[in-house]
Design a protein around this motif. Structure first.
Motif, PDB file in Angstrom:
ATOM      1  N   ALA A  22     -38.458 -13.805 -20.304  1.00 30.61           N
ATOM      2  CA  ALA A  22     -37.493 -14.578 -19.731  1.00 30.61           C
ATOM      3  C   ALA A  22     -36.034 -14.336 -20.393  1.00 30.61           C
ATOM      4  O   ALA A  22     -35.076 -14.282 -19.410  1.00 30.61           O
ATOM      5  CB  ALA A  22     -37.570 -16.270 -20.075  1.00 30.61           C
ATOM      6  N   ALA A  23     -35.699 -13.811 -21.491  1.00 29.37           N
ATOM      7  CA  ALA A  23     -34.540 -13.569 -22.058  1.00 29.37           C
ATOM      8  C   ALA A  23     -34.495 -12.217 -23.105  1.00 29.37           C
ATOM      9  O   ALA A  23     -33.680 -12.141 -23.755  1.00 29.37           O
ATOM     10  CB  ALA A  23     -34.075 -14.676 -22.875  1.00 29.37           C
ATOM     11  N   GLY A  24     -35.703 -11.447 -22.949  1.00 27.54           N
ATOM     12  CA  GLY A  24     -35.678 -10.339 -23.836  1.00 27.54           C
ATOM     13  C   GLY A  24     -35.463  -8.888 -23.171  1.00 27.54           C
ATOM     14  O   GLY A  24     -35.670  -8.754 -22.020  1.00 27.54           O
ATOM     15  N   SER A  25     -35.395  -7.930 -24.043  1.00 25.48           N
ATOM     16  CA  SER A  25     -35.288  -6.498 -23.588  1.00 25.48           C
ATOM     17  C   SER A  25     -35.719  -5.874 -24.904  1.00 25.48           C
ATOM     18  O   SER A  25     -35.328  -6.021 -25.955  1.00 25.48           O
ATOM     19  CB  SER A  25     -33.789  -6.167 -23.236  1.00 25.48           C
ATOM     20  OG  SER A  25     -32.958  -6.213 -23.946  1.00 25.48           O
ATOM     21  N   ILE A  26     -35.996  -4.376 -24.519  1.00 28.39           N
ATOM     22  CA  ILE A  26     -36.504  -3.442 -25.615  1.00 28.39           C
ATOM     23  C   ILE A  26     -35.784  -2.169 -25.129  1.00 28.39           C
ATOM     24  O   ILE A  26     -35.852  -1.790 -23.987  1.00 28.39           O
ATOM     25  CB  ILE A  26     -37.949  -3.455 -25.915  1.00 28.39           C
ATOM     26  CG1 ILE A  26     -38.217  -2.404 -26.915  1.00 28.39           C
ATOM     27  CG2 ILE A  26     -38.496  -3.040 -24.495  1.00 28.39           C
ATOM     28  CD1 ILE A  26     -39.598  -2.605 -27.405  1.00 28.39           C
ATOM     29  N   SER A  27     -35.231  -1.349 -26.049  1.00 25.64           N
ATOM     30  CA  SER A  27     -34.434  -0.485 -25.903  1.00 25.64           C
ATOM     31  C   SER A  27     -35.672   0.813 -25.739  1.00 25.64           C
ATOM     32  O   SER A  27     -36.685   0.921 -25.998  1.00 25.64           O
ATOM     33  CB  SER A  27     -33.651   0.197 -26.855  1.00 25.64           C
ATOM     34  OG  SER A  27     -34.248   0.403 -28.099  1.00 25.64           O
ATOM     35  N   ASP A  28     -35.322   1.901 -25.232  1.00 26.26           N
ATOM     36  CA  ASP A  28     -36.119   3.296 -25.040  1.00 26.26           C
ATOM     37  C   ASP A  28     -36.443   3.880 -26.499  1.00 26.26           C
ATOM     38  O   ASP A  28     -35.454   4.231 -27.052  1.00 26.26           O
ATOM     39  CB  ASP A  28     -35.416   4.125 -24.136  1.00 26.26           C
ATOM     40  CG  ASP A  28     -36.338   5.509 -23.722  1.00 26.26           C
ATOM     41  OD1 ASP A  28     -37.205   5.596 -24.518  1.00 26.26           O
ATOM     42  OD2 ASP A  28     -35.985   6.266 -22.947  1.00 26.26           O
ATOM     43  N   PRO A  29     -37.617   3.752 -26.793  1.00 25.38           N
ATOM     44  CA  PRO A  29     -38.030   3.921 -28.073  1.00 25.38           C
ATOM     45  C   PRO A  29     -37.786   5.512 -28.408  1.00 25.38           C
ATOM     46  O   PRO A  29     -37.758   6.121 -29.321  1.00 25.38           O
ATOM     47  CB  PRO A  29     -39.178   3.900 -28.261  1.00 25.38           C
ATOM     48  CG  PRO A  29     -39.926   3.710 -26.851  1.00 25.38           C
ATOM     49  CD  PRO A  29     -38.710   3.261 -25.934  1.00 25.38           C
TER      50      PRO A  29
ATOM     51  N   THR B  83     -33.746 -16.943 -12.873  1.00 20.93           N
ATOM     52  CA  THR B  83     -34.053 -15.680 -13.510  1.00 20.93           C
ATOM     53  C   THR B  83     -33.750 -14.515 -12.682  1.00 20.93           C
ATOM     54  O   THR B  83     -33.417 -14.579 -11.515  1.00 20.93           O
ATOM     55  CB  THR B  83     -35.589 -15.555 -13.917  1.00 20.93           C
ATOM     56  OG1 THR B  83     -36.033 -14.229 -14.378  1.00 20.93           O
ATOM     57  CG2 THR B  83     -36.289 -15.911 -12.329  1.00 20.93           C
ATOM     58  N   GLU B  84     -33.694 -13.432 -13.470  1.00 21.88           N
ATOM     59  CA  GLU B  84     -33.214 -12.206 -12.660  1.00 21.88           C
ATOM     60  C   GLU B  84     -34.667 -11.451 -12.457  1.00 21.88           C
ATOM     61  O   GLU B  84     -34.519 -10.372 -11.517  1.00 21.88           O
ATOM     62  CB  GLU B  84     -32.350 -11.142 -13.642  1.00 21.88           C
ATOM     63  CG  GLU B  84     -31.121 -11.716 -14.231  1.00 21.88           C
ATOM     64  CD  GLU B  84     -30.159 -12.004 -13.359  1.00 21.88           C
ATOM     65  OE1 GLU B  84     -30.385 -10.960 -12.339  1.00 21.88           O
ATOM     66  OE2 GLU B  84     -29.190 -12.507 -13.167  1.00 21.88           O
ATOM     67  N   ASN B  85     -35.599 -11.963 -12.640  1.00 16.26           N
ATOM     68  CA  ASN B  85     -36.940 -11.304 -12.480  1.00 16.26           C
ATOM     69  C   ASN B  85     -37.737 -12.085 -11.720  1.00 16.26           C
ATOM     70  O   ASN B  85     -38.103 -13.025 -12.086  1.00 16.26           O
ATOM     71  CB  ASN B  85     -37.603 -10.968 -13.814  1.00 16.26           C
ATOM     72  CG  ASN B  85     -38.852 -10.162 -13.718  1.00 16.26           C
ATOM     73  OD1 ASN B  85     -39.458 -10.177 -12.647  1.00 16.26           O
ATOM     74  ND2 ASN B  85     -39.036  -9.275 -14.745  1.00 16.26           N
ATOM     75  N   GLU B  86     -37.915 -11.378 -10.382  1.00 23.40           N
ATOM     76  CA  GLU B  86     -38.711 -12.554  -9.408  1.00 23.40           C
ATOM     77  C   GLU B  86     -40.311 -12.788 -10.056  1.00 23.40           C
ATOM     78  O   GLU B  86     -40.879 -13.839  -9.817  1.00 23.40           O
ATOM     79  CB  GLU B  86     -39.000 -11.711  -8.219  1.00 23.40           C
ATOM     80  CG  GLU B  86     -39.737 -12.480  -7.073  1.00 23.40           C
ATOM     81  CD  GLU B  86     -40.065 -11.632  -5.765  1.00 23.40           C
ATOM     82  OE1 GLU B  86     -40.311 -12.273  -4.721  1.00 23.40           O
ATOM     83  OE2 GLU B  86     -39.614 -10.653  -5.812  1.00 23.40           O
ATOM     84  N   GLY B  87     -40.926 -11.903 -10.651  1.00 24.28           N
ATOM     85  CA  GLY B  87     -42.042 -11.860 -11.408  1.00 24.28           C
ATOM     86  C   GLY B  87     -42.083 -13.064 -12.381  1.00 24.28           C
ATOM     87  O   GLY B  87     -43.393 -13.690 -12.396  1.00 24.28           O
ATOM     88  N   ILE B  88     -41.165 -13.338 -12.903  1.00 30.17           N
ATOM     89  CA  ILE B  88     -41.055 -14.554 -13.880  1.00 30.17           C
ATOM     90  C   ILE B  88     -41.470 -16.057 -13.018  1.00 30.17           C
ATOM     91  O   ILE B  88     -42.295 -16.623 -13.388  1.00 30.17           O
ATOM     92  CB  ILE B  88     -39.963 -14.534 -14.681  1.00 30.17           C
ATOM     93  CG1 ILE B  88     -39.892 -13.440 -15.659  1.00 30.17           C
ATOM     94  CG2 ILE B  88     -39.807 -15.921 -15.601  1.00 30.17           C
ATOM     95  CD1 ILE B  88     -38.547 -13.374 -16.408  1.00 30.17           C
TER      96      ILE B  88
ATOM     97  N   CYS C  10     -36.040 -20.838 -21.914  1.00 31.43           N
ATOM     98  CA  CYS C  10     -34.939 -19.953 -21.831  1.00 31.43           C
ATOM     99  C   CYS C  10     -34.260 -19.872 -20.643  1.00 31.43           C
ATOM    100  O   CYS C  10     -33.077 -19.541 -20.516  1.00 31.43           O
ATOM    101  CB  CYS C  10     -35.553 -18.330 -21.929  1.00 31.43           C
ATOM    102  SG  CYS C  10     -36.291 -18.067 -23.632  1.00 31.43           S
ATOM    103  N   CYS C  11     -34.891 -20.213 -19.461  1.00 30.53           N
ATOM    104  CA  CYS C  11     -34.106 -20.194 -18.270  1.00 30.53           C
ATOM    105  C   CYS C  11     -34.161 -21.333 -17.393  1.00 30.53           C
ATOM    106  O   CYS C  11     -34.154 -21.273 -15.997  1.00 30.53           O
ATOM    107  CB  CYS C  11     -34.571 -18.875 -17.488  1.00 30.53           C
ATOM    108  SG  CYS C  11     -36.263 -18.818 -17.270  1.00 30.53           S
TER     109      CYS C  11
END
Length: 318
Positions: free
Chosen positions: A139-146, A50-55, A32-33
């Motif tokens: 790496a490349a996912g997201s989920i909306s507020d349920p 990546t945008e996420n340091e944790g990754i 993915c990245c």
């Protein structure tokens, strides 16, 4: 923190126990990245952006656990020439990039110096598919507020990658789809229960429970709303029917007279005027000789017919 951020924070703490699953998650992040540089069919280095340091931190930990690689260079903004994300790391050939690429089954594809593909054998086991999907979502996912909507998506810059990930998700009987959005290709799942299943597959159990609680609350609220709407509609229908009945009865009283009605009709006519909000059952119980709902309804319909007849006769006379 957003719900998507909570899911990712939870997944960042999940590490496979088996080496082949660690390789699958490494392959997903690279997929993915990652950026692989080749020279004469030899790996020169592997980079991730990546945008996420944790990754970045998890990628390094997986390399350490799987290959005992301790030397990964973190790039600062000046060195990050590709600018695909604020956090970047590079693994050079002399530090083990070729070993990692071999284990991940990376092969050169195309004429470019950064073109590569990952062999599907990396995710042939079910457990490896789970680890792969976890890495892909990180790496490349997201989920909306349920609380607002059910929508999970994973974004790719190549259609082939999106189709491959969609097929991996399909292996778990989840109906993922691919759509093109501007220059990107998006794998998405919109059904709440299937998003719950996918979170379970990725081992985001805390997020799964939060989502399930929200789903249950929504279902209860929707059920209550349906019931209230149904009762309101029934009340409205009853009020309208009673208003018409009273209108017909008053017309009969003023244009025909109650004395000309037979006893049963006169009794129900008087009661309906006196108790406009009473139900048919309640009206029937008030009669000298109690009557059921159907009997009361029959008498009121007869009164309605009499009123209609009187109105028609008056129109003819005019």
């Amino acid at each position: 923190m957003s719900f998507s951020g909570k899911v990712k924070d939870e997944l960042l703490e999940r590490y496979p126990t088996a080496r082949h699953c660690m390789l699958a998650e490494l392959a997903a992040i690279t997929f993915c990245c990652g950026r692989v540089s080749w020279e004469n069919n030899n790996i020169q280095n592997m980079e991730i952006y990546t945008e996420n340091e944790g990754i970045t931190r998890k990628y390094f930990t997986l390399l350490q656990k799987t290959f005992n690689i301790l030397k990964v260079k973190l790039l600062d903004k000046g060195e990050n020439a590709v600018k695909k994300g604020p956090f970047a790391a590079v693994l050079y050939r002399e530090d083990g990039a070729d070993r990692v690429a071999g284990a991940l089954k990376l092969t050169r594809s195309g004429a470019g110096n950064t073109d590569y593909s990952i062999n599907p054998i990396v995710v042939q086991n079910t457990c490896c598919k789970r680890a792969f999907l976890r890495g892909v979502f990180l790496a490349a996912g997201s989920i909306s507020d349920p609380k607002k909507a059910y929508h999970l998506e994973i974004v790719f810059d190549e259609e082939g990658k999106a189709v491959w990930v969609r097929d991996v998700i399909h292996a778990f009987m989840i109906d993922a789809k691919v759509v093109k959005r501007k220059k990107y290709f998006v794998v998405y799942v919109k059904e709440g229960a299937q998003i719950v299943d996918l979170l379970n597959i990725m081992e985001a159990h805390l997020a799964l429970m939060e989502l399930e609680n929200i789903r249950i609350l929504k279902e209860v609220r929707n059920s209550v709303n349906r019931q209230v709407n149904c009762e309101a509609a029934n009340i409205n229908k009853t009020v309208q029917a009673a208003a018409k009945q009273i209108g017909d009865i008053l017309y009969i009283r003023d244009n025909f007279g109650f004395d000309n009605l037979e006893d049963g009709l006169r009794e129900i006519a008087v009661l309906r005027i006196e108790y406009p909000e009473a139900s048919l059952k309640e009206l029937g119980e008030m009669l000298p000789v109690p009557l059921g709902k159907s009997g009361v309804n029959h008498r009121l319909k007869r009164l309605g017919s009499i009123a209609e007849g009187l109105k028609e006769k008056k129109e003819e006379e005019v």
